[in-house]
Design a protein around this motif. Structure first.
Motif, PDB file in Angstrom:
ATOM      1  N   LYS A   1       8.820  -5.207 -10.922  1.00 40.08           N
ATOM      2  CA  LYS A   1       8.650  -4.402 -10.713  1.00 40.08           C
ATOM      3  C   LYS A   1       7.191  -3.909 -10.768  1.00 40.08           C
ATOM      4  O   LYS A   1       6.597  -3.481 -11.107  1.00 40.08           O
ATOM      5  CB  LYS A   1       8.978  -2.732 -10.004  1.00 40.08           C
ATOM      6  CG  LYS A   1      11.188  -3.519 -10.283  1.00 40.08           C
ATOM      7  CD  LYS A   1      11.667  -2.037  -9.823  1.00 40.08           C
ATOM      8  CE  LYS A   1      13.073  -2.075  -9.593  1.00 40.08           C
ATOM      9  NZ  LYS A   1      13.805  -0.777  -9.930  1.00 40.08           N
TER      10      LYS A   1
ATOM     11  N   SER B   1       3.525  -2.500  -7.878  1.00 35.77           N
ATOM     12  CA  SER B   1       3.304  -2.374  -6.490  1.00 35.77           C
ATOM     13  C   SER B   1       2.402  -3.272  -5.657  1.00 35.77           C
ATOM     14  O   SER B   1       2.375  -5.076  -6.107  1.00 35.77           O
ATOM     15  CB  SER B   1       1.932  -1.099  -6.125  1.00 35.77           C
ATOM     16  OG  SER B   1       0.690  -2.119  -7.194  1.00 35.77           O
TER      17      SER B   1
ATOM     18  N   ASP C   1       5.080   6.387  -9.560  1.00 39.20           N
ATOM     19  CA  ASP C   1       5.700   6.710  -8.154  1.00 39.20           C
ATOM     20  C   ASP C   1       4.288   5.884  -7.015  1.00 39.20           C
ATOM     21  O   ASP C   1       3.962   6.629  -6.957  1.00 39.20           O
ATOM     22  CB  ASP C   1       5.409   8.213  -7.607  1.00 39.20           C
ATOM     23  CG  ASP C   1       6.062   8.195  -6.867  1.00 39.20           C
ATOM     24  OD1 ASP C   1       6.372   7.869  -5.366  1.00 39.20           O
ATOM     25  OD2 ASP C   1       6.394   9.530  -6.653  1.00 39.20           O
ATOM     26  N   LEU C   2       5.035   4.914  -6.563  1.00 36.96           N
ATOM     27  CA  LEU C   2       4.486   4.238  -5.512  1.00 36.96           C
ATOM     28  C   LEU C   2       4.319   4.856  -4.550  1.00 36.96           C
ATOM     29  O   LEU C   2       3.161   4.362  -3.701  1.00 36.96           O
ATOM     30  CB  LEU C   2       4.746   2.825  -5.588  1.00 36.96           C
ATOM     31  CG  LEU C   2       5.340   1.906  -6.541  1.00 36.96           C
ATOM     32  CD1 LEU C   2       5.717   0.834  -6.593  1.00 36.96           C
ATOM     33  CD2 LEU C   2       3.622   2.324  -7.930  1.00 36.96           C
ATOM     34  N   THR C   3       4.342   6.160  -4.111  1.00 38.65           N
ATOM     35  CA  THR C   3       4.604   6.798  -2.821  1.00 38.65           C
ATOM     36  C   THR C   3       3.814   8.059  -2.394  1.00 38.65           C
ATOM     37  O   THR C   3       3.154   8.194  -1.615  1.00 38.65           O
ATOM     38  CB  THR C   3       6.193   6.638  -2.242  1.00 38.65           C
ATOM     39  OG1 THR C   3       6.376   8.133  -3.036  1.00 38.65           O
ATOM     40  CG2 THR C   3       6.969   5.571  -2.378  1.00 38.65           C
ATOM     41  N   THR C   4       3.679   8.451  -3.786  1.00 40.62           N
ATOM     42  CA  THR C   4       3.183   9.731  -3.554  1.00 40.62           C
ATOM     43  C   THR C   4       1.438   9.856  -2.991  1.00 40.62           C
ATOM     44  O   THR C   4       0.485   8.739  -3.722  1.00 40.62           O
ATOM     45  CB  THR C   4       3.380  11.021  -5.364  1.00 40.62           C
ATOM     46  OG1 THR C   4       4.482  10.785  -5.053  1.00 40.62           O
ATOM     47  CG2 THR C   4       2.546  12.081  -4.470  1.00 40.62           C
ATOM     48  N   HIS C   5       1.179  10.298  -1.839  1.00 41.86           N
ATOM     49  CA  HIS C   5      -0.718   9.995  -1.760  1.00 41.86           C
ATOM     50  C   HIS C   5      -1.286  10.567  -2.758  1.00 41.86           C
ATOM     51  O   HIS C   5      -0.776  11.836  -3.066  1.00 41.86           O
ATOM     52  CB  HIS C   5      -0.889  10.954  -0.381  1.00 41.86           C
ATOM     53  CG  HIS C   5      -1.362  10.552   0.136  1.00 41.86           C
ATOM     54  ND1 HIS C   5      -3.023  10.751  -0.338  1.00 41.86           N
ATOM     55  CD2 HIS C   5      -2.018   9.256   1.187  1.00 41.86           C
ATOM     56  CE1 HIS C   5      -3.885  10.446   0.565  1.00 41.86           C
ATOM     57  NE2 HIS C   5      -3.571   9.322   1.437  1.00 41.86           N
TER      58      HIS C   5
ATOM     59  N   THR D   1      -2.217  13.928  -2.591  1.00 41.28           N
ATOM     60  CA  THR D   1      -0.760  15.589  -3.435  1.00 41.28           C
ATOM     61  C   THR D   1      -1.384  15.663  -4.183  1.00 41.28           C
ATOM     62  O   THR D   1      -1.475  15.247  -5.523  1.00 41.28           O
ATOM     63  CB  THR D   1       0.245  14.588  -2.347  1.00 41.28           C
ATOM     64  OG1 THR D   1       0.299  14.419  -1.359  1.00 41.28           O
ATOM     65  CG2 THR D   1       1.397  15.958  -3.117  1.00 41.28           C
TER      66      THR D   1
ATOM     67  N   ASP E   1      -6.399   5.508  -7.472  1.00 38.17           N
ATOM     68  CA  ASP E   1      -4.859   5.330  -6.745  1.00 38.17           C
ATOM     69  C   ASP E   1      -4.068   5.003  -7.611  1.00 38.17           C
ATOM     70  O   ASP E   1      -4.271   4.238  -8.388  1.00 38.17           O
ATOM     71  CB  ASP E   1      -5.127   4.186  -5.711  1.00 38.17           C
ATOM     72  CG  ASP E   1      -3.963   4.686  -4.080  1.00 38.17           C
ATOM     73  OD1 ASP E   1      -3.010   5.151  -5.020  1.00 38.17           O
ATOM     74  OD2 ASP E   1      -4.608   3.874  -3.556  1.00 38.17           O
TER      75      ASP E   1
ATOM     76  N   ARG F   1      -0.653   4.642  -7.218  1.00 39.85           N
ATOM     77  CA  ARG F   1       0.329   4.386  -6.456  1.00 39.85           C
ATOM     78  C   ARG F   1      -0.388   2.157  -6.669  1.00 39.85           C
ATOM     79  O   ARG F   1       1.113   1.493  -6.068  1.00 39.85           O
ATOM     80  CB  ARG F   1      -0.344   4.274  -5.211  1.00 39.85           C
ATOM     81  CG  ARG F   1       0.175   5.815  -4.731  1.00 39.85           C
ATOM     82  CD  ARG F   1       0.342   5.638  -3.032  1.00 39.85           C
ATOM     83  NE  ARG F   1      -1.054   5.286  -2.704  1.00 39.85           N
ATOM     84  CZ  ARG F   1      -1.493   5.683  -1.207  1.00 39.85           C
ATOM     85  NH1 ARG F   1      -1.060   6.169  -0.849  1.00 39.85           N
ATOM     86  NH2 ARG F   1      -3.087   5.462  -1.086  1.00 39.85           N
TER      87      ARG F   1
END
Length: 378
Positions: free
Chosen positions: A19, A21, A182-186, A189, A282, A284
């Motif tokens: 897995k 990104s 976490d691949l989703t948290t902007h 944030t 980044d 992500r």
């Protein structure tokens, strides 16, 4: 309309096992200001790419702790950047990547200096390139011939291994950092602190430089390290990424190299900084590698998928690019022998089931007992 599935490619796809990104889209901007409040440790930070990284990230709010054997250069750079940003944003610590105790001390002092008590990103940047003595053997007919000078390979790979080994110990101890990537948290944030290793490879990681066997082999090794570590990102909770610069206009390119490149093109330091900053800022982005080359305009052939260079003066609507993603498809199109071998291993495990697992455990314990009683070699 969904694209048709190519049977052969689908059969070789192992992305369900590894897995990462999604592939990078360089048209989507990132904000280097996302490095604000990050604590970044970097080796070889006194000059070249390292110094450019230090300036960029400290200017955008990060705390940068750099290590180098160049005490004068590192101290001057730290003082210069701190004066320009109006705060203590950069710390310099003398560190030798080939001296284990020096590196241990570097990491420990970095944690002590960190305003958060931890390290968010470790950048394994230190490296050298020079005339390779491996190609010019001397005095080997003597009674006690001297060994070859392997300093290029040692710094470029063993120095990286020391750095990564220490990073794998200290990054999980970063306060409030999260074990799960976490691949989703902007990035804007507020959330857990980061755990990130950035490796500096090279175009020599991908293709050979004939006059530089030590440099080429060591950068190939860094690529292998990257490909191995990124497959465990979601186990360790540590992001792994890599930047592979082409010939960049820095002091590391000697006069002979500049002569050899005459008439061609070199990349720019700012593009290497851009690639590294995308990774560092980044959280992500996981398990990706960027090649940095000269800025050019490219057009993709719709039939073959190959890229073609747009002639000078043409393609006004085509933006220039210096960044390309490399080794993005390792798990989408796995080499057939490796895929078949994995499938065989999985099939054996399935057939043997829990009974086979239990048998192997018993035999492993039995082997350990025999070793303890009779010693090694029995």
């Amino acid at each position: 309309m969904a694209e048709p599935v190519v049977e052969g490619a689908a059969r070789l796809n192992t992305q369900h096992i590894i897995k990462m990104s999604p592939p990078l889209d360089f048209s989507i901007p990132y904000d280097v200001a996302w490095v604000k409040d990050r604590v970044i440790l970097i080796t070889g930070g006194a000059s070249g790419f390292g110094a450019a990284f230090v300036r960029k990230w400290a200017t955008n709010g990060a705390t940068v702790i750099m290590g180098d054997i160049n005490t004068d250069g590192g101290s001057k750079l730290a003082a210069e950047v701190n004066s320009s940003v109006g705060r203590t944003a950069v710390y310099f610590i003398h560190a030798n990547v080939l001296d284990w105790q020096s590196m241990v001390s570097f990491f420990k002092k970095a944690v002590e200096l960190s305003p958060t008590g931890g390290i968010d990103t470790v950048v394994a940047n230190a490296g050298i390139a020079n005339v390779d003595p491996l190609l010019t053997p001397k005095n080997l007919d003597a009674a006690e011939p001297p060994p070859p000078d392997l300093r290029i390979a040692q710094i470029n790979y063993f120095g990286v291994l020391y750095t990564v080994h220490l990073a794998l110990f200290w990054l999980p101890r970063n306060p409030t950092s999260n074990r799960h990537v976490d691949l989703t948290t902007h990035p804007t944030t507020r959330g857990p602190r980061d755990r990130h290793i950035l490796l500096l490879g090279s175009m020599a990681s991908i293709g050979p430089l004939a006059p530089q066997p030590q440099y080429t082999s060591s950068k190939h090794a860094v690529l292998g390290l990257f490909r191995a570590l990124r497959s465990t990102c979601f186990v360790s909770g540590i992001r792994i990424n890599m930047v592979c610069p082409y010939f960049i206009d820095t002091p590391i390119v000697p006069v002979a190299g500049r002569i050899a490149l005459a008439g061609g093109a070199t990349g720019k330091v700012e593009d290497v900084v851009d690639a590294a900053s995308r990774f560092v800022s980044d959280p992500r982005v996981v398990g990706r590698a960027i090649v940095v080359g000269p800025k050019v305009k490219l057009q993709q052939n719709e039939t073959t998928g190959e890229f073609q260079l747009v002639q000078k003066g043409a393609g006004k609507d085509i933006p220039e690019q210096a960044l390309w993603e490399a080794y993005a498809d390792d798990w989408e199109d796995t080499e057939l022998m490796s895929k078949n071998f994995l499938e065989i291993l999985h099939a054996i495990e399935k057939v043997r089931g829990w009974g086979g697992w239990a048998y192997d455990i018993v035999m492993a314990l039995r082997y350990g007992v025999r070793q303890a009683i009779y010693g090694k070699g029995k």
